[in-house]
Every structure is written in structure tokens, then in C-alpha cells.
Design a protein around this motif. Structure first.
Motif, PDB file in Angstrom:
ATOM      1  N   ASP A  14     -16.230 -34.373  23.049  1.00 13.63           N
ATOM      2  CA  ASP A  14     -15.682 -34.978  21.985  1.00 13.63           C
ATOM      3  C   ASP A  14     -14.074 -34.745  22.172  1.00 13.63           C
ATOM      4  OD1 ASP A  14     -17.933 -35.242  20.726  1.00 13.63           O
ATOM      5  OD2 ASP A  14     -17.947 -33.379  20.040  1.00 13.63           O
ATOM      6  N   PRO A  15     -13.317 -35.471  22.061  1.00  9.67           N
ATOM      7  CA  PRO A  15     -11.838 -35.224  22.356  1.00  9.67           C
ATOM      8  C   PRO A  15     -11.432 -34.022  21.346  1.00  9.67           C
ATOM      9  CG  PRO A  15     -12.129 -37.507  21.953  1.00  9.67           C
ATOM     10  CD  PRO A  15     -13.529 -36.797  21.710  1.00  9.67           C
ATOM     11  N   VAL A  16     -10.316 -33.212  21.773  1.00 11.64           N
ATOM     12  CA  VAL A  16      -9.999 -32.173  20.741  1.00 11.64           C
ATOM     13  C   VAL A  16      -8.368 -32.114  20.758  1.00 11.64           C
ATOM     14  CG1 VAL A  16     -11.921 -30.414  21.374  1.00 11.64           C
ATOM     15  CG2 VAL A  16      -9.926 -30.431  23.141  1.00 11.64           C
ATOM     16  N   GLU A  17      -7.694 -31.339  20.094  1.00 12.62           N
ATOM     17  CA  GLU A  17      -6.527 -31.292  20.037  1.00 12.62           C
ATOM     18  C   GLU A  17      -5.938 -30.463  21.251  1.00 12.62           C
ATOM     19  OE1 GLU A  17      -3.086 -28.981  17.560  1.00 12.62           O
ATOM     20  OE2 GLU A  17      -5.240 -29.259  16.906  1.00 12.62           O
ATOM     21  N   GLU A  18      -4.977 -31.164  22.181  1.00 13.18           N
ATOM     22  CA  GLU A  18      -4.474 -30.230  23.394  1.00 13.18           C
ATOM     23  C   GLU A  18      -4.034 -28.930  22.755  1.00 13.18           C
ATOM     24  OE1 GLU A  18      -4.233 -31.350  26.681  1.00 13.18           O
ATOM     25  OE2 GLU A  18      -5.592 -32.968  26.557  1.00 13.18           O
ATOM     26  N   ARG A  19      -4.335 -28.016  23.498  1.00 14.76           N
ATOM     27  CA  ARG A  19      -3.730 -26.609  22.848  1.00 14.76           C
ATOM     28  C   ARG A  19      -4.207 -25.602  23.914  1.00 14.76           C
ATOM     29  NH1 ARG A  19      -8.172 -27.183  19.472  1.00 14.76           N
ATOM     30  NH2 ARG A  19      -9.179 -25.197  19.173  1.00 14.76           N
ATOM     31  N   TYR A  20      -3.443 -24.395  23.791  1.00 12.92           N
ATOM     32  CA  TYR A  20      -4.102 -23.173  24.529  1.00 12.92           C
ATOM     33  C   TYR A  20      -4.559 -22.532  23.153  1.00 12.92           C
ATOM     34  CZ  TYR A  20      -1.518 -24.566  28.538  1.00 12.92           C
ATOM     35  OH  TYR A  20      -1.064 -25.322  29.452  1.00 12.92           O
ATOM     36  N   GLU A  21      -5.636 -21.782  23.354  1.00 13.81           N
ATOM     37  CA  GLU A  21      -6.072 -20.935  22.203  1.00 13.81           C
ATOM     38  C   GLU A  21      -6.135 -19.472  22.908  1.00 13.81           C
ATOM     39  OE1 GLU A  21     -10.059 -21.826  20.883  1.00 13.81           O
ATOM     40  OE2 GLU A  21     -10.033 -20.082  19.795  1.00 13.81           O
ATOM     41  N   SER A  27      -9.505 -18.250   7.928  1.00 15.29           N
ATOM     42  CA  SER A  27     -10.116 -18.996   8.551  1.00 15.29           C
ATOM     43  C   SER A  27     -10.875 -18.276   9.777  1.00 15.29           C
ATOM     44  CB  SER A  27      -9.371 -19.989   9.609  1.00 15.29           C
ATOM     45  OG  SER A  27     -10.205 -20.524  10.728  1.00 15.29           O
ATOM     46  N   TRP A  28     -12.453 -18.141   9.536  1.00 14.05           N
ATOM     47  CA  TRP A  28     -13.129 -17.194  10.389  1.00 14.05           C
ATOM     48  C   TRP A  28     -14.531 -17.811  10.481  1.00 14.05           C
ATOM     49  CZ3 TRP A  28     -17.519 -15.603   8.048  1.00 14.05           C
ATOM     50  CH2 TRP A  28     -17.542 -15.650   6.589  1.00 14.05           C
ATOM     51  N   THR A  29     -15.161 -17.570  11.680  1.00 11.40           N
ATOM     52  CA  THR A  29     -16.485 -17.998  11.953  1.00 11.40           C
ATOM     53  C   THR A  29     -17.206 -16.639  12.421  1.00 11.40           C
ATOM     54  OG1 THR A  29     -15.801 -18.389  14.233  1.00 11.40           O
ATOM     55  CG2 THR A  29     -15.847 -20.082  12.622  1.00 11.40           C
ATOM     56  N   ALA A  63      -8.009 -15.287  17.179  1.00  9.61           N
ATOM     57  CA  ALA A  63      -7.356 -16.376  18.094  1.00  9.61           C
ATOM     58  C   ALA A  63      -6.382 -16.900  17.429  1.00  9.61           C
ATOM     59  CB  ALA A  63      -8.609 -17.412  18.129  1.00  9.61           C
ATOM     60  N   THR A  64      -5.491 -17.439  18.044  1.00 12.87           N
ATOM     61  CA  THR A  64      -4.438 -18.287  17.739  1.00 12.87           C
ATOM     62  C   THR A  64      -4.171 -19.509  18.564  1.00 12.87           C
ATOM     63  OG1 THR A  64      -2.007 -18.345  16.795  1.00 12.87           O
ATOM     64  CG2 THR A  64      -2.526 -17.023  18.864  1.00 12.87           C
ATOM     65  N   ASP A  65      -3.700 -20.511  18.044  1.00 12.42           N
ATOM     66  CA  ASP A  65      -3.707 -21.919  18.871  1.00 12.42           C
ATOM     67  C   ASP A  65      -1.878 -21.944  19.037  1.00 12.42           C
ATOM     68  OD1 ASP A  65      -6.218 -22.548  18.980  1.00 12.42           O
ATOM     69  OD2 ASP A  65      -5.979 -23.624  17.117  1.00 12.42           O
ATOM     70  N   ILE A  66      -1.587 -22.272  20.163  1.00 13.54           N
ATOM     71  CA  ILE A  66      -0.220 -22.627  20.524  1.00 13.54           C
ATOM     72  C   ILE A  66      -0.297 -23.995  21.293  1.00 13.54           C
ATOM     73  CG2 ILE A  66       0.590 -20.460  20.494  1.00 13.54           C
ATOM     74  CD1 ILE A  66       0.254 -20.321  23.557  1.00 13.54           C
ATOM     75  N   PRO A  67       0.741 -24.643  20.798  1.00 13.32           N
ATOM     76  CA  PRO A  67       0.996 -26.082  21.474  1.00 13.32           C
ATOM     77  C   PRO A  67       1.189 -25.997  22.865  1.00 13.32           C
ATOM     78  CG  PRO A  67       2.722 -25.628  19.973  1.00 13.32           C
ATOM     79  CD  PRO A  67       1.718 -24.451  19.998  1.00 13.32           C
ATOM     80  N   LYS A  68       0.872 -26.882  23.752  1.00 11.84           N
ATOM     81  CA  LYS A  68       1.175 -26.944  25.111  1.00 11.84           C
ATOM     82  C   LYS A  68       2.585 -27.095  25.476  1.00 11.84           C
ATOM     83  CE  LYS A  68      -3.385 -27.733  26.913  1.00 11.84           C
ATOM     84  NZ  LYS A  68      -4.313 -28.421  27.814  1.00 11.84           N
ATOM     85  N   GLY A  78     -23.143 -14.036  17.009  1.00 10.77           N
ATOM     86  CA  GLY A  78     -22.743 -12.640  17.066  1.00 10.77           C
ATOM     87  C   GLY A  78     -21.288 -12.432  17.291  1.00 10.77           C
ATOM     88  N   ASN A  79     -20.390 -13.534  17.249  1.00  5.34           N
ATOM     89  CA  ASN A  79     -19.076 -13.347  17.657  1.00  5.34           C
ATOM     90  C   ASN A  79     -17.954 -13.695  16.449  1.00  5.34           C
ATOM     91  OD1 ASN A  79     -16.528 -13.435  18.973  1.00  5.34           O
ATOM     92  ND2 ASN A  79     -16.566 -15.551  19.633  1.00  5.34           N
ATOM     93  N   ALA A  80     -17.719 -12.525  16.019  1.00  2.00           N
ATOM     94  CA  ALA A  80     -16.696 -12.614  14.691  1.00  2.00           C
ATOM     95  C   ALA A  80     -15.559 -13.111  15.136  1.00  2.00           C
ATOM     96  CB  ALA A  80     -16.745 -11.352  13.902  1.00  2.00           C
ATOM     97  N   LYS A  81     -15.047 -14.094  14.764  1.00  4.91           N
ATOM     98  CA  LYS A  81     -13.653 -14.718  15.323  1.00  4.91           C
ATOM     99  C   LYS A  81     -12.706 -15.207  14.077  1.00  4.91           C
ATOM    100  CE  LYS A  81     -12.111 -18.306  18.269  1.00  4.91           C
ATOM    101  NZ  LYS A  81     -12.594 -19.472  19.477  1.00  4.91           N
ATOM    102  N   VAL A  82     -11.726 -14.490  14.052  1.00  5.35           N
ATOM    103  CA  VAL A  82     -10.614 -15.066  13.065  1.00  5.35           C
ATOM    104  C   VAL A  82      -9.656 -15.785  13.459  1.00  5.35           C
ATOM    105  CG1 VAL A  82      -9.127 -13.921  11.411  1.00  5.35           C
ATOM    106  CG2 VAL A  82     -11.439 -12.885  11.717  1.00  5.35           C
ATOM    107  N   ARG A  83      -9.154 -16.836  12.989  1.00  7.24           N
ATOM    108  CA  ARG A  83      -8.027 -17.589  13.328  1.00  7.24           C
ATOM    109  C   ARG A  83      -6.961 -17.102  12.788  1.00  7.24           C
ATOM    110  NH1 ARG A  83      -8.543 -21.580  16.673  1.00  7.24           N
ATOM    111  NH2 ARG A  83     -10.492 -21.308  16.989  1.00  7.24           N
ATOM    112  N   VAL A  84      -5.746 -16.574  13.372  1.00  3.21           N
ATOM    113  CA  VAL A  84      -4.524 -16.308  12.543  1.00  3.21           C
ATOM    114  C   VAL A  84      -3.539 -17.382  13.080  1.00  3.21           C
ATOM    115  CG1 VAL A  84      -5.293 -14.035  12.510  1.00  3.21           C
ATOM    116  CG2 VAL A  84      -3.915 -14.730  14.574  1.00  3.21           C
ATOM    117  N   ASP A  85      -2.408 -17.351  12.166  1.00  6.94           N
ATOM    118  CA  ASP A  85      -1.428 -18.647  12.612  1.00  6.94           C
ATOM    119  C   ASP A  85      -0.373 -17.807  13.780  1.00  6.94           C
ATOM    120  OD1 ASP A  85      -0.355 -20.951  11.586  1.00  6.94           O
ATOM    121  OD2 ASP A  85       1.540 -19.576  11.764  1.00  6.94           O
ATOM    122  N   ARG A  86       0.065 -18.734  14.537  1.00  4.36           N
ATOM    123  CA  ARG A  86       0.840 -18.185  15.690  1.00  4.36           C
ATOM    124  C   ARG A  86       1.989 -17.475  15.144  1.00  4.36           C
ATOM    125  NH1 ARG A  86       4.233 -22.460  18.956  1.00  4.36           N
ATOM    126  NH2 ARG A  86       5.406 -21.171  20.407  1.00  4.36           N
TER     127      ARG A  86
END
Lengths: 398, 287, 332
Positions: free
Chosen positions: B88-95, B35-37, B112-117, B41-49
Motif C-alpha cells: 500500500d502506498p505510504v506517505e513518503e517520510r523517514y521514520e 499515539s502509541w502501539t 519514533a518520529t516522522d520527518i519529511p524527506k 511485543g514492541n511498545a512504540k510511541v510516536r512523538v512529534d518531531r
């Protein structure tokens, strides 16, 4: 001691040839928050053994103003006024990455002239910031005279910035899509000619000559001085790998021999049009950090001279919607500020205010290496290291 | 002491978007993520927690991104106490974001990684990058994220007694609670010029509020702090639309300025005339 | 009962008068040095310096400063050791002033031409360490403590080269009396600076800078590190005393150096009995200018570098100097 006096251990004393040292209790010395050499309100809690540092814990936050939170309730033009108070020694340079970030999300093309003016003023801010360093650093090592010489020229540079922007420290001069026309200049559309004050270019050129001259003065007065060299050479060496891992940036990183200059690597301002060198040191000691800055002033003067020689004409502002709404998206724009890498991670939700604005300030990371770098030094070296890192507390605490 | 000029190609070419996408893809491969975007100009890679530390370590070692730029977090929250709520509503989380870059070229990537609140924990990166120490402390006290294994869990900026996590979206900005900020409405509909003038008078008249009202002016703020900054015409002529909008907003929102607004019929209230007088000589001086 | 200008005066009255006179003369005499420091440093830093006080050139600035200091509250920190804290500045002052007893302004104008003159001066000036140490210890402040200890370490280190440098002069002159040393130089025709003691002068001057805690040896004060070192907690009158003692120290050490190495009150073609005081003061002014010049040009050394310099360079050099001088004395 208690162990050595333990009768059970006493039997083995002769075997291991213990040299009984007189144990003196350590002393905890609070340096700051009000102290002549902490550049404001940094506090260092140093555990000393005599004058040698066993451990040091920097305490920051006395200057914390919560700009990241405040940014979340302000429109983009309003944030400009906040951010140039982050590193107040080079207020103008703080505005640039934020503007570029907003412009990048809005996909605005900034006119060439505005870009060049931004570049000139950024370099002037760099010169003024480095001149503050060149004045205060010898002072911290006990030499009072360079202060006046460097500050005198800095004053002239600040006058130039004031002439163009109206403010010495907090210019608040950038607009999304360009720059503000200079004081008294009228609206952006009508008076494109009257953007910089009369004689600005000539005076800048003269000021650059003076700046180069004062660099030479400082070189003869300070750089070659044996005591200065003895105090700084080989003191508080930051190896390149540690500096990188701690996020130390700017002149401090380049002094460690890493030729990393965002002016060469990023395109936030048209630096590629101008010819300048990336100055690096060899050893990463205090002396190199000092030398790199002095040399960078010369390079900055070189850039300014080139930039005013071929200052493009044209408008000062791109066409910008009246209501600045930034499309949804995230970006990070970093810039080579006088203190190092300054960046803004901007998260927009399509509205008039940012959803989140992370401010990456150079001094914060530069200072975070202190506990690592200070161990084993002695008290005078704290000052030598602190001064050579050239931090501003506003930039640390934000 | 050496000076060097890196080769021109690296220096002069603006970063191409394709290059960033390629970088993001490459780093995503190293980090073991798909998962990357690469927008803006911002290369962003999403990794699992669960792979946070090893992903960062792999990126450092294999992609050569050895410069630790920053670590921070974003509070994705549908309920906000400050600012504007999300469209738009989002999933509640800290990134949690960590920005790494190369010390040689313009390669830079955001992991980036998502962690639940309800389980805001993340292993610390101090072992990978020494610089993560302070950044994690900052994120911990600002967002209430626990960095497991962090050597120093004390507060960094705030006092030890401080309660709450200021950068959470649900944390109110106290000054805004006490006094609602008119700045938010400064780009509403264009009012009539007359309205704007009287509003300017209104905003200038209560001296106690001068500071408060200087701030919402945004890009012309400095006019109040350094009169020479926006010498003379700057205030009026510089950017008419925002000025007009802004002052209207002030008049409309602030209870205190409503009294001033009552003076609307008076064609020349003293304050604006003073302003213009003060402005005029400076105008000449600058020119 | 003693007689002075034909009038019979009680011994103790005379003594008091003498002490008051010396104190008055010395304290007035150092005002020009303070003023010189203000002005010279200003010109070195492209400033104007004091300008208004006194009407012309700001000549009254040191006086005005002094009056200002006297008005300030005399603070004693709660954690301080009160008696010691209060005594420290006076001890320092006394030790500095006592040195003036043996300084010959002319062949006759000397308070006491002791046979052991120069050793008296060196011994009594070392007492100042005690004052500094007391100030540092009693302030109840860690910066003061570090400053006081630094001063003690520094003076122990530099007392030795100072004394050893003097021994060269003593050997060459063959006397310990200050007047005797000056007369020896006058007999020789050139001051000892030219006549064989140039290294000795260098060592003496360097060590005296360290004794006075002046740049580049101002570590005990080191305002960028230790705030103000042992002076941190002092205010008002007591601070003024320290301040004056520092400049009185500049005066006295310069006078000793001038006497030992620059020919004291003697100058070619001038009658010492008439012009002696002026000649000496001129030489003192020259040395004081040198000190001011150094102070405003150089950074500060570090403690270990300072010790290295004393023990590894100055002491061996001074010993060699003594040896060479002695050999010359015996051979020629």
C-alpha cells in the motif's frame, strides 16, 4: 608558550606565579587498522602527550559489509546465513533473535525441544566466545600461556557445535519455527529422534567439566596474578550511568554493577526453566569485566548441564508454511548475546523479504564509549580497555 | 564480586501483551504523545518531531529508561530500487526510531518520529544519551538525515568521498544492478523433480558462478561452503520443497545457467552424481 | 709476537682468533637457550613445540630459524636514519659480547681477570641501552620511538638497583675481581645466595630481567601495544642480530648472577679447573630456565608501575641491603 613570552603578559608573570612548563608537541599515533591488539581492523587515532592520551578517535568501517541493505533483498531464510557472520565468534547466538523476531510476527510457536537445543547451542556459543576472551585478554597484557589453555577447551566446544550443526563458526542451523535436524538427520518430519548427534549429550557434559576445569586453571594462572591485577584493577572504570547512556551491554554493563541480563528479563528462549545467577562486578574496571566473563562461563556451563538433563522430546520444527511470508508489522527482539544486547528491529510489509532490518549489535555500542573512556589513560591502558570490552569488528561494522 | 538472582517473578513470567500496552501508554503520557502501539511485543510511541529531544529526555528521566539501545531510521518510500515495493502506498517520510530500555527490568520502548524527506533534519540526542553519537552518525550517512548540533558530522563507516545514502530505498544495490539476483524467485511454484535435478546440475556446472549461486540457496547455503555441514542427504533430503523451488528459480532466471539447463534430457549429468557420491560416505560418518 | 702452544703468532692474528673463538662459542652456546625457550614454553602451553627440524625433538629449530632469517631481505625504511639504523644492532651485540670477557669459566679459563671486573661488566652492558635507543630513534616509526624511549627510561631506572645489589657482594667479598668473588665464596663454603646476599640476589635478578627487556618488563617490545617496539622495522640479518643479542644477554647476565651469587664455577667436591665450565653452565641454565619460566607465566607491567617498583622498592631495599652487609662486614 607564546603567551608567556608576550611582553605585555610578562608584567603579570610574577603576580600569578606561572610555572613555566616545557611544552612538547603532542604526537598523533595511529593504532591500527593492522595492529596486534585491535581485534581485526579497528583504527584508533590517538593524540598522545608522551604516553598519555589527550584524545582518541576510533575509526571503524573497515569491515562494513552492509548487512542491513543486503537483508532488504533476501528472503528470511537467506538472512540467517548473513547474520551469523556478524559476530563470528558466537555465530549461533546471532541467529536466535532474528528467528524469534520472524516467529513473533508470524505467530509461530516453536516446539520445546527446538527451543532447548537453541538454548544449549547459544550457551555453548557463549562459552566459546568467552573462552576466546579469556585467552586473548591475558595475551594482550603480555601473558602468552593462558591463550593455549583456554583455546584448547574452546576447540572442544566448537567441536560440539560442529557436531550438532555442521559448522564451527557459522552454523546456519536455525530455521524459522525451529532448528534444522542435525547433519545427516533427514527431513524434519520423519526423523525427529535423530536430531542431535549420538553421544552429543554425554560429550557436552564432559566438555562442560573440562570448561569448568580450565576456568579454575585460568583463575590460578591469571586472576590471582599480582601484575595482572595491577594492570586491570581500577583501570578504565566505566560508571554504571555512563555505561547505560552509551548502550554498553552484556558483561561490560554487568561489570559496572548493573544486574541486567536479558536472559532473565526477556523470553526469547526458555531460560526461566533453569537456575543461574546474574554475575555482576562492583567497580566497573577492567578486572571486573574479566571476572564477570570467567564467572559467566561457569554459569553458562551450569545452564547447559541443566538443559541437557531435561531436554524435552518432540518435534524440531513447528508447522511452517513453505513460502515464508511474514505478516505486516514491526517488532524488536533482543537477546543476551555473549557480547551484549543483540537485537533485530524487523519491519515487514507482508512479503517474503523484510522491508527494513535494523541490526543492533552489541559491540558497536560497547565500542562507542571508547572516546569517553580513553581520555587521560596511557597507552598500555588502551590495550587493557580494548581487550576488556571484548568486541568483534564484524559485530561493530556489520 | 557479587552474584544475585533477581526475583523469580520478574524473570520467569513471559512479557504479557497487556503489560506492554500499559507501558506504551504510560511512556506516551510522559512523552506528551497520544499515539502509541503495542503490537508484537514492541511498545512504540510516536512523538512529534518538534518535541523529539524533550520527549526522549522525559522518558529517560521519568520512565527510568536509561539504557540507550539504538537509534536508526526507516525509509518509507513508494519507489524502491531494491527489494519489494510496499503493498500500500505510504506517505513518503523517514521514520527515526530510538529504542530505550530500563537497566533493571524488561521495560523497553521504541520512540519514533516522522520527518519529511525534503526537510530531513532532527535535533541530536547526544546531550541526552552519549551513545546516540555513533548511532546518529550512522543514520546520517546511511539515510542522509541531518542531526542538528551533532558534535561530529563526519562519516562513520563510509569513506569521506562516498556519495549517496546507502540505506535509502532508492539507493540501488550495485551488485544487483550488474547481475540480477535469482534469489528473489526461490519460492515460486513447485517444479517437477526432474526439472529440479537438471537445474541443480546447471547451477553447479559453471564453476565461475559457483559462489554466486551458492548464496540464493538460503538455508542450505552452507552446504556449499562447508560440505560437512549438510552432510550427504542434507542437500536433497533435508528440505525438499525449498530445494526444488530454489533450483528451478536458478534455472529460470540466470542466463548463464540456461546453458546448463539445455542438458535437461541427459538423465545423469556428471555433477549430481559426484555430489551424491561425495555425500554418501559423509552420511555414514555422521551416523 | 706472542706465543700460543709453542707457535709464534702475530698479536693481531691471535686477537682475531680469540675474538672469533669467543663469538663462535657464545653464539653456539646460546642456541641451547633458544631451543630451551621454544621447548619449555611449548610444554607450559600444552604444545609440542619444534618437532621435525633436525630429526629428533626438533633440536635444529634455532639453526633453521637463523638460516631462515638470513635469507630475508634486509629492509631499511625510507624514513629511517640509515647509518644509525644499520649500526644499532651491532652496537647492542658488541656490548653484550664484551661482557663475556670477564666471566670466569674456571680459575684459569677467563679472557681477562680485570681488577675492576664486575664494574666493567656493568658498564659495558649498559651500552646496550644505546643500541636500543638508536634502533628506536632511527627507525622513523612512532612505535619504535616509544619502544626505544621506554627502554631508555627502564634501563636508567634499573641500572641503579642492579649496581647497588652488586655492591653488597663486593663489600662481602672485598674485591671487584670476578675470580676473586668466586674464590671468596669457595672459601666461605656456601654461595652468597645462602651466605647473606639473598635480598641482593632478588634485586639483581629482578633488575636484570628489566635490563634484558624480558617479561614482566618487556615494555619496550610489548607486541600487543607497540607492535614490536624498537624491533618493529628490523628484518633479516639485523633482526637476527637483535635476537641473538637478547639471548646472549640472557646468557651473560645469568653468568654474572651465577658468579656473584651462586658461587660461579665452584661446586662442593668438584675440581674447579676441570669441572668449572660445566658447573657454571649448569648454573646459567638454571637461571635461564627461571627467566623463561617467568616469561611464559606472567603478564607485562605498566610503565608507571615499573618505575614505581624500581625507585620506591628496589633502590631503598638495595641501599638497606648494602648497609646491613657493611655492618656485618665491620662487626664480624
Amino acid at each position: 608558550m607564546s603567551q608567556a613570552l608576550d611582553p605585555r603578559a610578562a608584567a603579570h608573570v610574577s603576580e600569578v606565579a606561572v610555572s613555566v612548563e616545557l611544552q612538547t608537541p603532542g604526537m598523533t599515533l595511529n593504532i591500527g587498522p593492522q595492529h596486534p591488539s585491535t581485534h581485526g581492523v579497528l583504527r584508533l587515532v590517538a593524540e598522545l602527550d608522551g604516553e598519555r592520551i589527550v584524545n582518541v578517535e576510533p575509526v571503524i568501517g573497515y569491515m562494513h559489509r552492509g548487512y542491513e541493505k543486503l537483508s532488504e533483498v533476501r528472503t528470511y531464510p537467506q538472512i540467517t546465513a548473513l547474520v551469523n557472520r556478524i559476530d563470528w565468534v558466537s555465530g549461533f547466538a546471532n541467529e536466535i533473535p532474528l528467528m524469534v523476531a520472524v516467529e513473533r510476527l508470524m505467530e509461530i510457536e516453536v516446539p520445546e525441544r527446538a527451543q532447548s537445543i537453541r538454548l544449549i547451542l547459544t550457551e555453548l556459543a557463549r562459552i566459546s566466545s568467552h573462552l576466546v576472551f579469556m585467552s586473548s585478554y591475558p595475551l594482550e597484557l603480555g601473558a602468552a600461556t593462558p591463550l593455549m589453555h583456554a583455546l584448547r577447551e574452546r576447540e572442544h566446544v566448537l567441536e560440539l557445535i560442529e557436531g550438532a550443526t555442521g559448522g564451527r563458526f557459522h552454523p546456519n542451523f536455525n530455521r524459522i519455527g525451529g532448528v534444522k535436524p542435525a547433519a545427516g538427520g533427514g527431513s524434519t518430519q520423519k526423523k525427529v529422534v535423530q536430531d542431535l548427534p549420538k553421544n552429543f549429550l554425554a560429550e557436552t557434559r564432559a566438555a562442560m567439566d573440562n570448561v569448568l576445569e580450565v576456568c579454575d586453571d585460568i583463575d590460578t594462572l591469571v586472576t590471582g596474578n599480582e601484575i595482572f591485577q595491577a594492570r586491570t584493577m581500577g583501570v578504565a572504570v566505566l560508571p554504571a550511568d555512563q555505561a547505560l547512556a552509551y548502550g554498553v551491554s552484556g558483561p561490560n554493563l554487568r561489570a559496572s554493577g548493573v544486574a541486567f541480563d536479558l536472559r532473565k528479563h526477556e523470553d526469547y528462549l526458555p531460560y526461566h526453566k533453569y537456575d543461574f545467577d546474574v554475575v555482576t562486578g562492583d567497580n566497573g574496571d577492567c578486572f571486573d569485566r574479566y571476572r564477570v566473563r570467567v564467572e559467566e562461563v561457569r554459569q553458562a556451563a551450569r545452564i547447559v548441564n541443566q538443559a541437557i538433563d531435561d531436554l524435552p522430546g518432540g518435534p524440531l520444527q513447528a508447522k511452517v508454511p513453505r513460502v515464508i511470508k511474514v505478516p505486516k508489522g514491526e517488532t524488536y527482539v533482543r537477546a543476551e548475546n555473549p557480547k551484549g544486547e543483540m537485537g533485530y528491529y524487523l519491519v515487514s510489509d507482508g512479503g517474503r523479504i523484510p522491508y527494513r532490518l535494523k541490526i543492533r549489535s552489541a559491540s558497536f555500542s560497547n565500542l562507542s564509549i571508547l572516546p569517553w573512556a580513553l581520555k587521560g589513560l596511557i597507552v598500555p591502558d588502551i590495550i587493557a580497555l580494548l581487550g576488556s570490552l571484548d568486541f568483534v569488528l564484524g559485530d561493530v561494522d556489520r | 564480586m557479587t552474584t544475585s538472582t533477581p526475583d523469580e517473578t520478574a524473570a520467569s513470567e513471559p512479557v504479557a501483551d497487556a503489560g506492554i500496552a500499559a507501558l506504551a501508554e504510560r511512556v506516551a503520557g510522559i512523552a506528551g504523545s497520544d499515539s502509541w502501539t503495542a503490537d508484537f511485543g514492541n511498545a512504540k510511541v510516536r512523538v512529534d518531531r518538534s518535541r523529539w529531544v524533550e520527549a526522549v529526555e522525559a522518558v529517560r528521566d521519568e520512565a527510568g529508561l536509561e539504557f540507550f539501545s539504538f537509534l536508526s531510521a526507516i525509509d518509507w518510500s513508494n519507489e524502491v530500487a531494491v527489494g519489494e515495493p510496499l503493498e500500500d502506498p505510504v506517505e513518503e517520510r523517514y521514520e527515526v526510531l530510538v529504542r530505550l530500555s530500563s537497566g533493571r527490568d524488561n521495560d523497553a520502548v521504541t520512540l519514533a518520529t516522522d520527518i519529511p524527506k525534503d526537510d530531513a533534519r532532527l535535533p541530536t540526542l547526544v546531550g541526552v544519551y552519549g551513545g546516540a553519537n555513533w548511532h546518529e552518525r550512522e543514520a546520517a550517512e546511511m539515510f542522509g538525515i541531518e542531526f542538528e548540533g551533532h558534535p561530529n558530522s563526519g562519516k562513520l563507516y563510509l569513506t569521506d568521498e562516498f556519495e549517496g545514502f546507502p540505506l535509502r530505498k532508492t539507493f540501488p544495490l550495485l551488485s544487483r544492478e550488474i547481475k540480477p539476483w535469482p534469489g528473489m524467485v526461490d519460492v515460486e511454484d513447485m517444479p517437477s523433480t526432474e526439472n529440479a535435478e537438471s537445474a541443480a546440475a546447471a547451477s553447479a556446472s559453471p564453476p565461475g558462478d559457483a559462489q554466486e549461486q551458492a548464496m540464493p540457496q538460503g538455508d542450505t547455503t552452507k552446504g556449499d561452503e562447508n560440505p560437512e555441514a549438510d552432510a550427504g542427504g542434507g542437500e536433497q533430503a533435508d528440505s525438499p520443497p525449498p530445494t526444488a523451488d530454489r533450483t528451478d528459480g536458478v534455472a529460470a532466471q540466470l542466463p548463464s545457467s540456461a546453458e546448463g539447463a539445455a542438458e535437461v534430457p541427459t538423465p545423469q549429468s556428471p555433477v549430481p552424481s559426484e555430489e551424491s557420491e561425495a555425500g554418501a560416505p559423509e552420511d555414514e560418518a555422521t551416523e | 709476537m706472542t706465543s700460543l702452544v709453542g707457535i709464534e703468532i702475530n698479536f693481531y692474528v691471535l686477537l682475531t682468533l680469540k675474538i672469533l673463538a669467543i663469538t663462535g662459542v657464545v653464539l653456539t652456546g646460546i642456541l641451547p637457550i633458544i631451543f630451551g625457550e621454544l621447548k619449555i614454553s611449548a610444554h607450559m602451553q600444552s604444545r609440542v613445540g619444534p618437532y621435525f627440524a633436525g630429526g629428533r625433538w626438533g633440536w635444529a629449530q634455532p639453526l633453521a630459524d637463523g638460516i631462515k632469517f638470513f635469507q630475508k631481505e634486509d629492509l631499511v625504511p625510507a624514513a629511517a636514519d640509515r647509518q644509525v639504523y644499520k649500526l644499532a644492532p651491532y652496537l647492542l651485540m658488541v656490548s653484550t659480547l664484551a661482557v663475556f670477557v670477564i666471566i670466569p669459566f674456571s680459575p684459569n679459563l677467563i679472557a681477562a681477570d680485570l681488577d675492576l671486573g664486575i664494574f666493567f661488566a656493568l658498564a659495558i652492558s649498559s651500552l646496550s641501552t644505546l643500541g636500543v635507543l638508536m634502533a628506536g630513534w632511527s627507525s622513523g616509526n612512532k612505535y619504535s620511538l616509544i619502544g626505544g624511549l621506554r627502554a631508555a627510561a627502564q634501563i636508567i631506572a634499573y641500572e641503579l638497583p642492579l649496581v647497588l645489589a652488586v655492591i653488597g657482594v663486593v663489600i662481602q667479598a672485598g674485591t671487584l675481581s670476578m675470580v676473586g668473588i668466586v674464590e671468596a665464596q669457595i672459601d666461605m663454603g656456601v654461595p652468597y645466595l645462602v651466605g647473606g646476599q639473598v635480598i641482593g640476589f632478588g634485586i639483581f635478578f629482578t633488575a636484570s630481567l628489566a635490563e634484558l627487556n624480558r617479561t614482566p618488563f618487556d615494555l619496550p617490545i610489548a607486541e600487543s601495544e607497540l607492535v614490536m617496539g624498537y624491533l618493529t622495522e628490523y628484518s633479516g640479518f639485523r633482526f637476527t642480530t637483535f635476537f641473538l643479542a637478547e639471548y646472549a644477554g640472557v646468557f651473560s647476565i645469568s653468568a654474572i648472577a651465577a658468579t656473584l651469587f651462586l658461587g660461579g664455577y665452584g661446586f662442593w667436591g668438584l675440581d674447579s679447573t676441570v669441572f668449572g665450565p660445566f658447573v657454571l653452565v649448569a648454573k646459567v641454565g638454571l637461571l635461564a630456565f627461571l627467566m623463561i619460566w617467568i616469561r611464559w607465566t606472567w603478564p607485562r607491567m605498566r610503565e608507571d608501575q615499573l618505575q614505581t617498583m624500581a625507585w620506591k622498592w628496589l633502590v631503598p631495599l638495595a641501599l638497606a641491603n648494602i648497609m646491613v652487609t657493611a655492618i656485618f662486614k665491620v662487626v664480624f
